[in-house]
Motif scaffolding. Sequence first.
Motif, PDB file in Angstrom:
ATOM      1  N   LYS A  71      -3.903 -31.428  -3.032  1.00  0.00           N
ATOM      2  CA  LYS A  71      -5.045 -32.358  -3.223  1.00  0.00           C
ATOM      3  C   LYS A  71      -5.124 -33.630  -2.435  1.00  0.00           C
ATOM      4  O   LYS A  71      -5.933 -33.953  -1.704  1.00  0.00           O
ATOM      5  CB  LYS A  71      -5.067 -32.908  -4.817  1.00  0.00           C
ATOM      6  N   ALA A  72      -3.794 -34.066  -2.169  1.00  0.00           N
ATOM      7  CA  ALA A  72      -3.546 -35.396  -1.338  1.00  0.00           C
ATOM      8  C   ALA A  72      -3.778 -34.830   0.153  1.00  0.00           C
ATOM      9  O   ALA A  72      -4.573 -35.671   0.810  1.00  0.00           O
ATOM     10  CB  ALA A  72      -2.217 -35.961  -1.444  1.00  0.00           C
ATOM     11  N   ALA A  73      -3.446 -33.598   0.675  1.00  0.00           N
ATOM     12  CA  ALA A  73      -3.957 -33.495   1.817  1.00  0.00           C
ATOM     13  C   ALA A  73      -5.068 -33.160   2.195  1.00  0.00           C
ATOM     14  O   ALA A  73      -5.713 -33.634   3.190  1.00  0.00           O
ATOM     15  CB  ALA A  73      -2.896 -32.062   2.233  1.00  0.00           C
ATOM     16  N   VAL A  74      -5.743 -32.388   1.143  1.00  0.00           N
ATOM     17  CA  VAL A  74      -7.375 -32.126   1.417  1.00  0.00           C
ATOM     18  C   VAL A  74      -8.006 -33.740   1.570  1.00  0.00           C
ATOM     19  O   VAL A  74      -9.003 -33.949   2.374  1.00  0.00           O
ATOM     20  CB  VAL A  74      -7.884 -31.249   0.327  1.00  0.00           C
ATOM     21  N   LEU A  75      -7.641 -34.582   0.454  1.00  0.00           N
ATOM     22  CA  LEU A  75      -8.534 -35.852   0.339  1.00  0.00           C
ATOM     23  C   LEU A  75      -8.228 -36.428   1.673  1.00  0.00           C
ATOM     24  O   LEU A  75      -9.144 -37.097   2.332  1.00  0.00           O
ATOM     25  CB  LEU A  75      -8.061 -36.578  -0.604  1.00  0.00           C
ATOM     26  N   ALA A  76      -7.014 -36.678   2.213  1.00  0.00           N
ATOM     27  CA  ALA A  76      -6.826 -37.153   3.574  1.00  0.00           C
ATOM     28  C   ALA A  76      -7.639 -36.632   4.796  1.00  0.00           C
ATOM     29  O   ALA A  76      -7.935 -37.309   5.349  1.00  0.00           O
ATOM     30  CB  ALA A  76      -5.287 -37.227   3.823  1.00  0.00           C
ATOM     31  N   ALA A  77      -7.680 -35.202   4.812  1.00  0.00           N
ATOM     32  CA  ALA A  77      -8.217 -34.665   5.828  1.00  0.00           C
ATOM     33  C   ALA A  77      -9.887 -34.789   5.661  1.00  0.00           C
ATOM     34  O   ALA A  77     -10.643 -35.369   6.688  1.00  0.00           O
ATOM     35  CB  ALA A  77      -8.113 -33.104   5.967  1.00  0.00           C
ATOM     36  N   LYS A  78     -10.548 -35.044   4.413  1.00  0.00           N
ATOM     37  CA  LYS A  78     -11.721 -35.383   4.353  1.00  0.00           C
ATOM     38  C   LYS A  78     -12.209 -36.799   4.519  1.00  0.00           C
ATOM     39  O   LYS A  78     -13.164 -37.264   5.015  1.00  0.00           O
ATOM     40  CB  LYS A  78     -12.265 -35.004   2.827  1.00  0.00           C
ATOM     41  N   GLU A  79     -11.230 -37.702   4.055  1.00  0.00           N
ATOM     42  CA  GLU A  79     -11.646 -39.009   4.318  1.00  0.00           C
ATOM     43  C   GLU A  79     -11.161 -39.617   5.899  1.00  0.00           C
ATOM     44  O   GLU A  79     -11.439 -40.794   6.045  1.00  0.00           O
ATOM     45  CB  GLU A  79     -10.616 -39.996   3.291  1.00  0.00           C
ATOM     46  N   ASN A  80     -10.657 -38.760   6.751  1.00  0.00           N
ATOM     47  CA  ASN A  80     -10.305 -39.216   7.998  1.00  0.00           C
ATOM     48  C   ASN A  80     -10.745 -38.606   9.374  1.00  0.00           C
ATOM     49  O   ASN A  80     -10.277 -38.199  10.221  1.00  0.00           O
ATOM     50  CB  ASN A  80      -8.841 -39.491   8.154  1.00  0.00           C
ATOM     51  N   GLY A  81     -12.250 -38.210   9.252  1.00  0.00           N
ATOM     52  CA  GLY A  81     -12.862 -37.351  10.050  1.00  0.00           C
ATOM     53  C   GLY A  81     -13.579 -36.403   9.632  1.00  0.00           C
ATOM     54  O   GLY A  81     -13.810 -36.131   7.986  1.00  0.00           O
ATOM     55  N   ALA A  82     -14.326 -35.857  10.407  1.00  0.00           N
ATOM     56  CA  ALA A  82     -15.246 -34.888  10.085  1.00  0.00           C
ATOM     57  C   ALA A  82     -14.965 -33.413  10.159  1.00  0.00           C
ATOM     58  O   ALA A  82     -15.743 -32.571  10.234  1.00  0.00           O
ATOM     59  CB  ALA A  82     -16.749 -35.182  10.589  1.00  0.00           C
ATOM     60  N   LEU A  83     -13.547 -33.252  10.667  1.00  0.00           N
ATOM     61  CA  LEU A  83     -13.269 -31.873  10.916  1.00  0.00           C
ATOM     62  C   LEU A  83     -13.341 -30.914   9.792  1.00  0.00           C
ATOM     63  O   LEU A  83     -13.222 -31.391   8.500  1.00  0.00           O
ATOM     64  CB  LEU A  83     -11.759 -31.855  11.699  1.00  0.00           C
ATOM     65  N   PRO A  84     -13.609 -29.648   9.789  1.00  0.00           N
ATOM     66  CA  PRO A  84     -13.497 -28.717   8.765  1.00  0.00           C
ATOM     67  C   PRO A  84     -12.214 -28.737   8.264  1.00  0.00           C
ATOM     68  O   PRO A  84     -11.088 -28.878   8.939  1.00  0.00           O
ATOM     69  CB  PRO A  84     -13.947 -27.382   9.193  1.00  0.00           C
ATOM     70  N   VAL A  85     -11.911 -28.213   6.623  1.00  0.00           N
ATOM     71  CA  VAL A  85     -10.595 -28.346   6.362  1.00  0.00           C
ATOM     72  C   VAL A  85     -10.358 -26.852   5.372  1.00  0.00           C
ATOM     73  O   VAL A  85     -11.319 -26.520   4.915  1.00  0.00           O
ATOM     74  CB  VAL A  85     -10.522 -29.362   5.199  1.00  0.00           C
ATOM     75  N   ILE A  86      -9.647 -26.345   5.904  1.00  0.00           N
ATOM     76  CA  ILE A  86      -9.168 -24.900   5.553  1.00  0.00           C
ATOM     77  C   ILE A  86      -7.600 -25.188   4.774  1.00  0.00           C
ATOM     78  O   ILE A  86      -6.524 -25.799   5.300  1.00  0.00           O
ATOM     79  CB  ILE A  86      -8.859 -23.923   6.650  1.00  0.00           C
ATOM     80  N   ALA A  87      -7.394 -24.611   3.515  1.00  0.00           N
ATOM     81  CA  ALA A  87      -6.228 -24.929   3.001  1.00  0.00           C
ATOM     82  C   ALA A  87      -5.605 -23.524   2.463  1.00  0.00           C
ATOM     83  O   ALA A  87      -6.394 -22.608   1.906  1.00  0.00           O
ATOM     84  CB  ALA A  87      -6.451 -25.663   1.995  1.00  0.00           C
ATOM     85  N   THR A  88      -4.310 -23.133   2.555  1.00  0.00           N
ATOM     86  CA  THR A  88      -3.683 -22.034   2.105  1.00  0.00           C
ATOM     87  C   THR A  88      -2.581 -22.084   1.483  1.00  0.00           C
ATOM     88  O   THR A  88      -1.843 -23.132   1.813  1.00  0.00           O
ATOM     89  CB  THR A  88      -3.457 -20.664   3.381  1.00  0.00           C
ATOM     90  N   VAL A  89      -2.170 -21.393   0.356  1.00  0.00           N
ATOM     91  CA  VAL A  89      -1.056 -21.499  -0.328  1.00  0.00           C
ATOM     92  C   VAL A  89      -0.147 -20.570  -0.416  1.00  0.00           C
ATOM     93  O   VAL A  89      -0.333 -19.441  -0.107  1.00  0.00           O
ATOM     94  CB  VAL A  89      -1.464 -22.105  -2.075  1.00  0.00           C
ATOM     95  N   ALA A  90       1.080 -20.814  -0.888  1.00  0.00           N
ATOM     96  CA  ALA A  90       2.131 -19.709  -0.815  1.00  0.00           C
ATOM     97  C   ALA A  90       2.368 -19.175  -2.234  1.00  0.00           C
ATOM     98  O   ALA A  90       2.981 -19.903  -3.142  1.00  0.00           O
ATOM     99  CB  ALA A  90       3.222 -20.262  -0.261  1.00  0.00           C
ATOM    100  N   PHE A  91       1.815 -17.893  -2.776  1.00  0.00           N
ATOM    101  CA  PHE A  91       2.350 -17.467  -3.954  1.00  0.00           C
ATOM    102  C   PHE A  91       3.675 -16.774  -3.923  1.00  0.00           C
ATOM    103  O   PHE A  91       3.940 -16.130  -2.862  1.00  0.00           O
ATOM    104  CB  PHE A  91       1.091 -16.575  -4.520  1.00  0.00           C
TER     105      PHE A  91
END
Lengths: 830, 204
Positions: free
Chosen positions: A164-184
Amino acid sequence: MNEMTSVFLEQLKNGHVLFDGGLGSLLQARGLPAGVLPETWNITHPEVLIQIHREYLEAGADVVTTNTFGANPFKFPEEKTEEDSYTLREIVTAAVANAKAAVRETGRGFVALDLGPTGKLLEPMGDLSFEDCVSAYAEVVRFGAEAGADFVLIETMSDLYELKAAVLAAKENGALPVIATVAFDASGKLLTGGTPKSVVALLEGLRADALGLNCGLGPDAMAAVAKELLTYASVPVIVQPNAGLPRSEEGRTVYDLGAEDFAAQMKEIIAMGAKGLGGCCGTTPAHIRALREVLQSSAGMSERSDSLRRDATLVTSFADAAEIGDEPIIIGERINPTGKKLLKQALRDEDMEYILNIGLKQQEQGAHLLDVNVGEPGIDEVAMLTRVVKELQSVTELPLQLDSADPEALARAMRIYNGKPMINSVNGKQESMDAVFPLVQKYGGVVVCLCLDEDGIPETADGRIAIAEKIIREAAKYGIEKKDLLIDALCMTVSTDERNAMVTLETVRRSREELGVKTILGVSNISFGLPLREVINAAFYTLAMENGLNAAIINPGSADMMRAYYAFRALKGFDPHLKAYIDACGGGLIAAAATRGAAPAGVNTVPATEAAPSSSEHAGGPLFHAISKGLKAEAVSAAKEALKEREALAIIDEDMMPALDAVGQGFEKGTVFLPQLMMSAEAAKAAFAIIREHLRRQEGEAASKGNIVLATVQGDIHDIGKNIVKVLLENYNYRVIDLGRDVPPEKVVEAALREQAPLVGLSALMTTTVPSMEKTIRLLREQAPEVRVMVGGAVLTKAYADAIGADFYAKDAMGGVTVAERIFAGEAAV
Amino acid sequence: MNTEKVNRKEIAHYLGIHGASPDAQTEEVIEDCLRELSAKVNPKHVFRTYPLALVPPASEEEVPLLHFADIGVQSRDLSRNLAGCDEVLLFGATLGDGADFLIRRYEKTRMSRALVMQASAAAMIEAYCNEINDAWEAEYAAKGFSLKPRFSCGYGDFALEHQKDFLRVLELEKRLGIRLTDGCLMVPTKSVTAVIGIYQERDE
C-alpha cells in the motif's frame, strides 16, 4: 499521460503484453560478484545491462524492467558517502537510461521502473513507520519518472502494508500507470497472511492499473492462485512465475524448468485470461522467446470463464478479506463512546488495553468487522482514531469500519489502515459527498451511504430510494462502483410512528431489487423509547435480513441478536448441517450471552488458598482468594461485593495487597511460577479497575506512589520481560511510563526528566544489546544524575549490572517491585 | 502444525518452572496456547548444501577461517563444530508472522497469556527444527553420512552479523519472509538459521 503510456495501457487492456524475465542470475553469469549490490552495475557496467535488456526485447518482450529492485534510500543514500559509492538518484537514473538505450537500439518496447520490498520492517513488526515507507518509495518514483520510465512496476511484495505504501508513493509522485504484483506461496497465501481476494480488494481500491503475481512459484503451481485473482479482478492481470523450483547444484541455484516446458505450462494461464505474461527467477531470454511463440499460437484463445465475481463487495484487514454478500455480516458496534462511561474514560486516559479488549471480545462473540468510533468532546478525534486503528489492526485480523463525521479523521485513518476499510459514512448532502468520495477514490473502501440529505430523512421509501440513487450517481463520478456502496435505509423508532419499520424494510428490499446495491443498518434504533428493546430489535433484525439486509451494526454480545442471526442462517440454508448454530449453542456463545450480567458462579466455592497467611482478617476472603488463584472474573465480582460494605482503600490494603504479597513471596520461594504470578497480577488489575472507578465516583482518586520509566534498550526487540515488570509495578500503584522496545538512550533521558521519575528500569535480553544499556546509563548519569537505574533481563547478572554502572539489579519480575518499594520508601542505599 | 511433538518440559523451562511440573491451571493455558498457535502458524523452511573449506590457522592464536557458499566465517567454535566435515547444510526455518501476531495480541491485552504463548512458540519452532533435522539425519545416514548438531550464528564466537549472509544466500526474505532488524535479529522472531556439518564416518 504521454503517448507511450496510453499505448501501453491500451495494449494491456485489449491484447497481451509480454514482460521480460529474470535479471539476477543473468548478472551473476556475467560476473557480478557475491555481496555486490546488483544496482551498482547500472553505473559500473551499463553495457551489460543494455545487452541483457536488448536480449529480452529481441526475444519478443514488450517490456524491459529496470535494474532497481533493491534501489531504495536505505541502501543508497541521498548524498555520496564515499568516493566509490552512488546516490539513489544516480542509480535510478542510470538504470532507466540503460533500459531506454536498449529500447532505442531495438526500436521497440516499454520501460518499467522496478520497485521491490524495502527490506525494512514496518510497524508493528518493526520500526519503520508507514509514512517513512511511503517517502522512501516516493524518491525512487520521482527519480524514475524524471528519467523517463513508462510505468511503475511494484513486484515480489509479500506484505500488503508495504505494498500500500508503494502504490500510494507511485500515485502521489507522478502520473505514470502503476502495476503491482505479489509473491504467493504454495498454500495460496502471502507470507503475512494475505489472500488473492484481499490483494485484489486492496489494489483495486488504490486504483492500480493492473495487478498480478510474480516469483515464489512455477507456472503450474501458480495457476490456482492466478485463477482466483482473475475471478475477482476487474483490471488486467499479470503473471510472472519462476522457472519452476530452485535447487542447489554445486553451490549454485538452478531452476528446473527449461524454456519450452516453462512456455508450455504458461498456456493454461493464458487461457484463463491473464493479459500480462513474463518470468521471474530463473527465466532467461530463451524462456521469453518460447513464451512469445506460445502467445502467438494461442491468439484468440478463450477469455475468462463465466464464474467471475468482479461485483463482490470486499473489505480487508492485513490478512484476509471479508465478503459482504447474501450471507449476513455482523459489524460489532461496541467501540463507540456514546452512552458508555468506561469507554469515555478509557479514551481520556488513552487506555488502549481497555479498548482493544472490547474489540477482541466482539471478535470472540462472532463479529466479522469492528466499527471504530472515538468521537467524544475533549478528545482529539483525528489523532485518536488513527491511534486506535493502528493498535486494533496490530491485534485483530478483522477488517475495521472507520466511523467518523470528521473527514480529516477519516482521511488520516484511511491512509494508515492496513487494508481496504469500511467507511461510516457518507450521506446525500453535497457537502458530505464532496468530502468523503475523494477519499474513497484515493484510498479505496466500502462506504455506508445514509439515506438523508439537506432536507432531512424522507418519511417514505420512495424518498429514501431517491437519495440512494443520487448518492450512487455521485459516486460514479469518482469511479466508485456500486459494489463499494452499502445503502443504509435508516431506522426511526416505531415508538413515534408504527409505520417506521415498514418504511425501512421497504427501502432495504428496493435498494437490493431496484438499485442492485447492497445494504446495511444500525438495527437497534428501531426500539428507542420502548420497554424490553431487545425483543423488538431481534424481530426487526430477522425481518431486515429477510428483506435483503447484507450487514448489520449490532452488539454481538446481545443474546437476542445472536439468536436471531444464527437462527436466520440456519433457516435460510447458509449453515451447512447447521454446524454453526449447534456450535454456538454448545459452545455457549448464545447461551453465555443469555446469562450476561448474572454473577459468575463459584465465587464462594473457591478452595482455600495455599498462599502464605496474612495478619489481615480479610486475607482468606473471596477477593484474596480470587487474586491469589489468578481468577479474573471472580476477582471483579468479589471487588464489587466488597465495595458494598467496606471502604475502597481498606479493601486494597487488607485484601489485595496481602494477596499480591503472598503470591510474590511464593514466587520468590519457588512455589509459585511466573504464569501464576501474572494471572494473579491480572486478576488484581481487574479488581483495581473496579475500585478506581468507585473512587473516581467519590472524587477520591488514590494517588500513585510515583513515576517509573521503563524501556527495552536500543537494538533489542524482546520486551516481554519489561512488560511483565510493568504489570506488576502498576499493581503496586506506581505510574509506569512505558517507552516500549528498541528505545534510544536520548529518549530514556528525555522521559525521565520530563516525568520527574526517580527510577528508570532498563531491560535487555541479548548480550549484543547490553552495551546499549551501558550507554543509556552513562547518558542518564550525565544528564539526570539524581535518577536511579535498575536493570534486568536474561543475560544480566548482579556482577554484570555493577560493571555497567546500574544502581540495582532486578533478578526477576518481583525484583523490580522490591527495588521500587525501597526507592520510594526512601531507602535508596543499596 | 501437530503440537504433539512440542516439548512441554521445554515450555515449562522457558516459563521459569525448573524441576517441578506446572500447576493444572498453567498446564491448561499451555495446551490452549499450543492449540491457538497451531491454527495460526505457517512453519516453513529452506535449505541448501555447500562444500566446506577450512583455512588452517598459521598459529594457535589465529582464529580459523571457514568458507562455505560465498560466506567467510572466522570462528573457533564453529570450526570445532565442523571439524571433519567436507560439506555443510545451511537452513532457515520460521513459524511465520502468526506466532508474533498472537504474542503481540496478548502482550497488549493479557500479559500472562503472552508469556505462555511466547514460551510455547519458542518450543514449537524448536520442535519443527528437530523434525526436519531428524529427516535429514535419516536421509544422510542411508548414504553413509552423519550430521553435526546444528550451529547458529550468535552461538559462541560465530558472530550474529553473519545472519545477513544467511538471509542473502538462502533468499530468506523472499522465500520465508524473514527480515533483520538493525541489530541482526530476525523477524518473525520465531525463526532459526543454522549450519549443519555433514561428515562421513571413517573406519579407523
